[in-house]
Design an enzyme around this catalytic site. Structure first.
Site, PDB file in Angstrom:
ATOM      1  N   HIS A  53       0.812  -1.224   0.000  1.00 47.17           N
ATOM      2  CA  HIS A  53       0.000   0.000   0.000  1.00 47.17           C
ATOM      3  C   HIS A  53       0.844   1.272   0.000  1.00 47.17           C
ATOM      4  O   HIS A  53       0.315   2.378  -0.131  1.00 47.17           O
ATOM      5  CB  HIS A  53      -0.993   0.012   1.172  1.00 47.17           C
ATOM      6  CG  HIS A  53      -0.425   0.482   2.478  1.00 47.17           C
ATOM      7  ND1 HIS A  53      -0.174  -0.363   3.530  1.00 47.17           N
ATOM      8  CD2 HIS A  53      -0.062   1.718   2.891  1.00 47.17           C
ATOM      9  CE1 HIS A  53       0.308   0.341   4.544  1.00 47.17           C
ATOM     10  NE2 HIS A  53       0.392   1.604   4.182  1.00 47.17           N
ATOM     11  N   ASP A 101      -1.072  -7.298   1.663  1.00 50.64           N
ATOM     12  CA  ASP A 101      -0.390  -6.008   1.593  1.00 50.64           C
ATOM     13  C   ASP A 101       1.125  -6.157   1.736  1.00 50.64           C
ATOM     14  O   ASP A 101       1.732  -5.730   2.719  1.00 50.64           O
ATOM     15  CB  ASP A 101      -0.950  -5.108   2.709  1.00 50.64           C
ATOM     16  CG  ASP A 101      -0.393  -3.691   2.646  1.00 50.64           C
ATOM     17  OD1 ASP A 101      -0.566  -2.954   3.652  1.00 50.64           O
ATOM     18  OD2 ASP A 101       0.227  -3.311   1.629  1.00 50.64           O
ATOM     19  N   SER A 231       4.341   1.950   8.184  1.00 41.90           N
ATOM     20  CA  SER A 231       3.862   0.963   7.195  1.00 41.90           C
ATOM     21  C   SER A 231       5.032   0.305   6.479  1.00 41.90           C
ATOM     22  O   SER A 231       5.979   0.978   6.080  1.00 41.90           O
ATOM     23  CB  SER A 231       3.015   1.655   6.119  1.00 41.90           C
ATOM     24  OG  SER A 231       1.860   2.210   6.691  1.00 41.90           O
TER      25      SER A 231
END
Ligand SMILES: Cc1cc(Br)c(Nc2ncc[nH]2)c2c(Cl)c[nH]c12
Length: 303
Positions: A53, A101, A231
């Site tokens: 992502h 992801d 992330s």
């Protein structure tokens, strides 16, 4: 000799690049729209594991900057997991869907390992068998999963940037969390519905699929939370001073950071996060076929 994965300098005064020589900072330059930053891990001489992502369909390799230790490395290719489809549930009013992801960046040139740049151990590789001091090749992938992800709430750690109080520099801090893998798993996953992006979610399993590990909350202890900038970073299990990555930080319920970095000193341990602040990580044991396929020429010796 085969380079040993998941090995770091442990002495207290070592700088954070030496204590976490696998941590990669990723910047994606988007002309006119600023820069997105994510984290990743060095998993071989030229491959970095991160979150899918962090990228959009239009991002190309030469927009992506990778920093390991203090050095920048050019990127040759980006490959997201084929089943990652962020818009898959849009017609259900779910704007972002993070299943699968994960992504791999391939560098233009192989990196020479050093005190500041060394790979982390991946599940079901010979390196992890050695790191666990188990016999090779007798030890199986199932045994890795049993040893690392056995029943119960599993202590794990992730890395998050922090502001050094006295200088104005950015440091890095290891934060300990528990992977909710038994009685606390249900309630951990149920809090996914409290993410503002998920107000239309009727069934938790729509957004929390088999691929996710869940951390955060206040049971059995207060867990720190990730920030958006974390992330792609690793969820790590430490075994006898060797570090094995079992997850990739994917998404969370509450962005506890906003813009300001937390200070590095440990006195603000009592985070102000609510009990439903949970974080979700892609479980590497659930994407092994993809990892084996994409890393088959990296000399990682998958078992
Ligand atoms: C690490 C991380 C990534 C993303 Br993407 C977030 N955003 C989000 N979560 C659900 C939908 N979108 C968050 C939040 Cl919020 C906290 N940590 C995050």
């Amino acid at each position: 000799a085969l380079s040993m994965c998941g090995l770091a300098k442990e002495y207290q005064s070592a700088d954070y690049e030496k204590k976490n020589p696998w941590l990669v900072s990723i910047s994606i330059l988007r002309p006119g729209r600023g820069t997105e930053t994510c984290k990743g891990t060095l998993v071989s001489e030229k491959v970095i594991l991160t979150a899918a992502h962090c990228f959009t369909i239009d991002d190309v390799a030469d927009q992506i900057k990778v920093k390991i230790g203090q050095k920048n490395f050019p990127v040759a290719a980006l490959k997201s997991h084929p089943e990652y489809t962020v818009g898959k549930l849009r017609n259900l009013g779910i704007p972002e869907f993070y299943d699968y992801d994960v992504a791999l960046l391939t560098l233009k040139d192989k990196i020479t390992f050093s005190a500041e740049a060394r790979p982390i151990c991946l599940p079901c590789t010979a390196g992890t068998t050695r790191a666990l001091r188990r016999p090779h090749p007798q030890t199986t992938c199932r045994e890795h999963e049993q040893e690392l992800m056995s029943f119960g709430n599993i202590p794990a750690l992730f890395l998050t940037p922090c502001r050094e109080k006295h200088e104005n520099t950015v440091g890095l801090r290891r934060r300990t969390v528990r992977i909710k893998n038994s009685d606390k798993k249900q309630s951990c996953e149920a809090d996914a519905k409290k993410a503002k992006q998920y107000k239309n979610v009727t069934e938790v399993s729509q957004v929390v699929t088999e691929r996710f590990l869940c951390t955060g909350g206040i049971e059995p202890e207060v867990d720190p939370n990730t920030c958006k900038g974390d992330s792609g970073g690793p969820l790590i299990i430490a075994k006898r001073m060797r570090y094995i990555q079992v997850g990739v930080i994917s998404w969370g319920v509450v962005d506890v950071c906003g813009k300001n970095l937390r200070t590095c000193d440990s006195d603000n341990i009592l985070e102000r996060a609510p009990s439903h602040a949970r974080d979700f990580h892609i479980n590497l044991f659930k994407v092994l076929p993809w990892l084996r396929q994409e890393l088959r020429e990296e000399g990682l010796d998958f078992i």
